[in-house]
Motif scaffolding. Structure first.
Motif, short mmCIF file in Angstrom:
data_model
loop_
_atom_site.label_atom_id
_atom_site.label_comp_id
_atom_site.label_asym_id
_atom_site.label_seq_id
_atom_site.Cartn_x
_atom_site.Cartn_y
_atom_site.Cartn_z
N TYR A 99 0.81 -1.22 0.00
CA TYR A 99 0.00 0.00 0.00
C TYR A 99 0.85 1.28 0.00
O TYR A 99 0.56 2.21 -0.75
N LEU A 155 -5.04 2.97 8.46
CA LEU A 155 -5.20 1.61 7.94
C LEU A 155 -4.71 0.57 8.93
O LEU A 155 -5.31 -0.50 9.08
N GLY A 185 -7.30 -0.43 11.13
CA GLY A 185 -8.54 -0.89 10.49
C GLY A 185 -9.58 0.20 10.29
O GLY A 185 -10.76 -0.10 10.11
N PHE A 237 -11.11 2.14 7.99
CA PHE A 237 -11.31 2.37 6.56
C PHE A 237 -12.02 3.69 6.29
O PHE A 237 -11.79 4.33 5.28
N GLU A 252 -10.70 6.58 3.74
CA GLU A 252 -11.49 7.16 2.64
C GLU A 252 -11.61 8.67 2.80
O GLU A 252 -11.51 9.42 1.83
N SER A 281 -10.25 0.51 -2.83
CA SER A 281 -10.60 -0.91 -2.99
C SER A 281 -9.47 -1.85 -2.55
O SER A 281 -9.74 -2.93 -2.01
N PRO A 341 -7.25 -2.00 0.01
CA PRO A 341 -7.17 -2.52 1.38
C PRO A 341 -8.30 -3.50 1.73
O PRO A 341 -8.22 -4.19 2.74
N ARG A 342 -9.34 -3.55 0.89
CA ARG A 342 -10.43 -4.48 1.16
C ARG A 342 -10.28 -5.79 0.38
O ARG A 342 -11.14 -6.67 0.47
N ARG A 386 -9.34 -9.31 -0.35
CA ARG A 386 -9.00 -10.52 0.38
C ARG A 386 -9.40 -11.72 -0.46
O ARG A 386 -10.44 -11.67 -1.12
N ASP A 401 -4.43 -10.82 2.00
CA ASP A 401 -5.13 -9.69 2.62
C ASP A 401 -4.32 -8.44 2.32
O ASP A 401 -3.29 -8.19 2.94
N GLY A 419 -5.06 -5.44 2.82
CA GLY A 419 -5.22 -4.38 3.82
C GLY A 419 -4.35 -4.56 5.03
O GLY A 419 -4.39 -3.77 5.97
#
Lengths: 320, 320
Positions: free
Chosen positions: B163, B184, B187, B189, B193, B211, B213-214, B216, B254, B256
């Motif tokens: 990231y 991040l 957690g 989010f 954003e 998108s 970090p989400r 999985r 993952d 994120g």
């Protein structure tokens, strides 16, 4: 090179760690076989609990939590287990048997070689009065040392009340008594004699006070003793007569044995071995500590210094 | 009743202690069978060593020793073992394999239920680069979890560079990047954003940053990936392809996954189990940490939270 770790602490590398694990496994196995359940208490505890038991200043490291409570690093496991008994076992009938393998933290002062972080293995027996409780603790102690493979050890046995009561009976004032006991607790016989010389005691009384802390020997020491020592000697005799032979043969009576921890009340003991120059462990009765945590009951316990025990076992093997 | 122990700490009574000992014995047995030698480092360490690795403020508890050095309670075992390697193994060829079972100390802030004292079991593998070293660490991790009796766990795998590199490539300024990464790592989010919305990015770039970090899923996630994520995805692919099947089947990628510890440099992982609401353990590559202690070498490791692992094993047994 700068120091690798703070003085009085050290890294343990795998070869030694494997031996320390084996040693603590054997020691803990002995404790558990004798009915002692292992417990763990936090390394960080409330200063109020530490102080309640031993008076201000017993703990060397103070910190604050987020709410302003003063936290300290535990300086032994006896006080935390007394607190544990008072809070978690307040309604459980005794005797209660607990053991532990855990680190405690001390200040090292100016003494090089003193340990700041000490790994201890020990037991606490709550609700078992003298002499039976003391006999059990001494027996578990010797069983643990035997299981560790130590062969040449002796257990010095004394009584925390012996010398203070003698000082009192000979008319020494309270504040002088505590100063003399402080010297005696660090083995400073010269300091003891110097202090006694200023008290204007009758010569035979002064001589008795000088000679008693040096008295060491077998059970014959308890016979023909000065009548002013009869109470403590009687308590020691009761314990000795009830010891299994394998334990009794390890015992040396030591009338100079004094601990500087405030909570000891009766029989005291210390483990010696020729392979090492300092006691491997120590313990004794603390019949009044539990009352500080709401459960007035007699108690006895001991702690072994695991790293010194390891050094002693290795030293015996090397010296053959 | 007043608190028994400081918040975030607790007493462990014999029934639980017996289970924790069994769990750490099995875990340690797995580590040792894989060639990892157990070490112990002091709970009290120099603040300078703690800071050298993770920057000021990583340790929560500060004290002074008798000479005015600032001591801290260790906040993990990775940094002390890096120091140990730099001081005690500076001339020993790698790879070096160490494991530990030890407590670390954290501040609990205002979060109820956070642990101040954490019992961890983990390994450090020094001198083994990606992907082989990472594959070995993930394999030992799964072997230890299997030995612990945990059956339903998954290992989330991400990359610490994924990231940050994407943010950089899309032209986000350095100070904004670190703020976004901080959100991040916990957690948050919504915070991510919100921060992205102020940057004036092209809509498709903003959408990608929201998108990623989400994302999985299984290895299909690595195929057809945005080319600006290709470096990290390639590293993850190399690791995945070399994993034994029993390990590969546990992996969920993952994107994120971000850790707020400064020393992670590559693949990161975290252990999840449905029986418990928080990660049981975590680890990753720290290829630059050892250079802080004079031995520039790639490294990887992980730590399991023993008490959460115990809770998860018990939860799985209960839920059947």
């Amino acid at each position: 090179m700068s120091e690798r770790t703070p003085s009085g602490t050290r890294d343990v590398l795998p070869d030694e760690m494997r031996e320390l694990r084996a040693l603590t496994d054997r020691t803990r196995g002995t404790f558990e076989a004798a009915g002692y359940g292992e417990v763990y208490t936090p390394a960080l505890e409330f200063e109020r609990d530490s102080n309640a038991a031993t008076g201000p200043g017993a703990a060397s490291y103070r910190m604050f939590d987020e709410r302003g409570n003063v936290l300290v690093l535990r300086s032994d496991m006896t006080v935390p287990i007394a607190r544990l008994v008072g809070t978690r076992y307040s309604a459980t009938p005794g005797p209660l048997r607990f053991c532990y393998v855990a680190h405690s933290y001390r200040s090292v002062g100016s003494h090089r070689g003193h340990a700041r972080e000490v790994l201890q293995a020990g037991v606490e027996l709550i609700g078992a009065p003298a002499p039976e409780g003391t006999v059990e603790a001494l027996t578990v102690l010797c069983d643990a040392l035997d299981a560790a493979g130590l062969t040449g050890y002796r257990v010095g046995v004394g009584d925390a009340t012996l010398y203070p009561v003698l000082l009192e009976r000979l008319g020494v004032a309270a504040e002088r008594r505590s100063e003399i006991l402080r010297d005696l607790s660090v083995g400073d016989f010269v300091g003891v004699e110097s202090q006694l010389s200023w008290l204007g005691l009758a010569p035979e009384d002064a001589e008795l006070l000088i000679s008693v802390p040096r008295m060491r020997g077998g059970p014959e020491l308890l016979a023909g003793i000065d009548p002013r020592l009869a109470d403590a000697a009687g308590g020691l005799r009761q314990v000795y007569d009830a010891l299994p032979p394998r334990v009794a043969e390890r015992v040396i009576f030591d009338f100079g044995l004094v601990r500087n921890l405030g909570y000891y009340t009766g029989v005291l003991f210390q483990v010696y071995d020729d392979a090492i120059g300092e006691p491997i462990g120590s313990g004794g009765r603390y019949d009044e500590l539990l009352a500080q945590f709401g459960r007035p009951e007699p108690a006895v316990g001991f702690a072994l210094n695991v790293e010194l025990l390891h050094t002693a076992v290795a030293g015996e093997e090397r010296d053959g």
